[in-house]
Enzyme design. Structure first.
Site, PDB file in Angstrom:
ATOM      1  N   SER A 141      14.833 -15.490 -40.519  1.00  0.00           N
ATOM      2  CA  SER A 141      14.635 -15.571 -41.966  1.00  0.00           C
ATOM      3  C   SER A 141      15.994 -15.758 -42.615  1.00  0.00           C
ATOM      4  O   SER A 141      17.026 -15.393 -42.030  1.00  0.00           O
ATOM      5  CB  SER A 141      13.987 -14.285 -42.482  1.00  0.00           C
ATOM      6  OG  SER A 141      14.039 -14.214 -43.902  1.00  0.00           O
ATOM      7  N   TYR A 154      13.656  -4.944 -43.778  1.00  0.00           N
ATOM      8  CA  TYR A 154      13.225  -6.274 -43.332  1.00  0.00           C
ATOM      9  C   TYR A 154      14.431  -7.116 -42.940  1.00  0.00           C
ATOM     10  O   TYR A 154      14.443  -7.745 -41.871  1.00  0.00           O
ATOM     11  CB  TYR A 154      12.436  -6.963 -44.443  1.00  0.00           C
ATOM     12  CG  TYR A 154      12.066  -8.386 -44.099  1.00  0.00           C
ATOM     13  CD1 TYR A 154      11.045  -8.662 -43.191  1.00  0.00           C
ATOM     14  CD2 TYR A 154      12.742  -9.466 -44.675  1.00  0.00           C
ATOM     15  CE1 TYR A 154      10.711  -9.969 -42.860  1.00  0.00           C
ATOM     16  CE2 TYR A 154      12.410 -10.772 -44.359  1.00  0.00           C
ATOM     17  CZ  TYR A 154      11.402 -11.020 -43.451  1.00  0.00           C
ATOM     18  OH  TYR A 154      11.078 -12.316 -43.109  1.00  0.00           O
TER      19      TYR A 154
END
Length: 244
Positions: A141, A154
């Site tokens: 990501s 995250y």
């Protein structure tokens, strides 16, 4: 259709990037084995791919379970005789401020986003070594390059995916290729897991401009299609209209 047919296993294949990747690779002529917990969706996806002339199979998969992940890779070997690539795509993103103390959600992200990647590597690496080559495509990501409020845990998991991918690349001695694909905002169900109301509301604005999952699938297909002497190590993909 590609000239070299490969066997590709995909985790988290029931929706989003995983589903789009399954469709794209099958259209290229690759054999795909799809894994996820939602087997109803996998069954429908396999039926659709097969009707379109592709080759696909599925198996229920929980990437947090090391034994289940080994069984998933064994299923690819049993079904197709080898495992050329593993797309480690399964992931969770239940964002929240650290002070919300959602420790159960932290644990789930670590289990899926980090341990899931490691379980995939542990399951597939011996088979790839034995057959003389293979390819790991790990879905990271842009959160693996920067940290934002509510996303500390995250982002930590995606920093870990980046580190694991680079470590595996350095240890691979040329026979195992490693690609880290790091999407920016992409159309998916990731935001559906956000239980924190503040973080969920913030995501509505953050995700106003998003890439289609097919754009990430195209990048994965590109990396997999390269000749064996070419190792595409990192691909970062963001919406052109977004500064994030």
């Amino acid at each position: 259709m590609t000239q070299t047919t490969k066997t590709v296993a995909i985790t988290g294949a029931s929706s989003g990037i995983g589903e789009a990747t399954a469709r794209r690779l099958a259209a290229d002529g690759h054999r795909v084995l799809l894994g996820a917990r939602r087997t109803g969706r996998l069954e429908r996806l396999v039926e659709e791919i097969t009707k379109e002339g592709g080759t696909a199979a599925f198996r229920k998969l929980d990437v947090t379970d090391a034994a289940d992940t080994r069984a998933f890779i064994d299923a690819a070997l049993c079904e197709y005789g080898r495992i050329d690539a593993l797309v480690n795509n399964a992931g969770l993103m239940p964002l929240s401020p650290l002070e919300a103390l959602k420790t159960d959600e932290w644990d789930r992200m670590i289990d899926v986003n980090v341990r899931g990647i490691l379980h995939g590597i542990a399951a597939a690496l011996p088979a790839m070594r034995a057959q003389g080559g293979g390819h790991f495509v790990n879905i990271g990501s842009v959160g693996g390059y920067e940290v934002s409020p509510t996303a500390a845990v995250y982002c930590a998991t995606k920093f870990a995916v980046r580190a694991i991918s680079e470590g595996l690349r350095q240890e691979s001695a040329g026979d195992i290729r490693v690609t880290l694909v790091s999407p920016g905002v992409t159309e998916s169900e990731l935001a559906d897991s956000i239980s924190d109301l503040e973080a969920r509301e913030a995501m509505k604005t953050y995700r106003a401009v998003a890439l289609p999952a097919s754009a990430i699938a195209e990048a994965i297909a590109y990396a997999i299609s390269q000749p064996s002497q070419v190792d595409v190590n990192e691909i970062v993909i963001r919406p052109a209209a977004s500064a994030q």
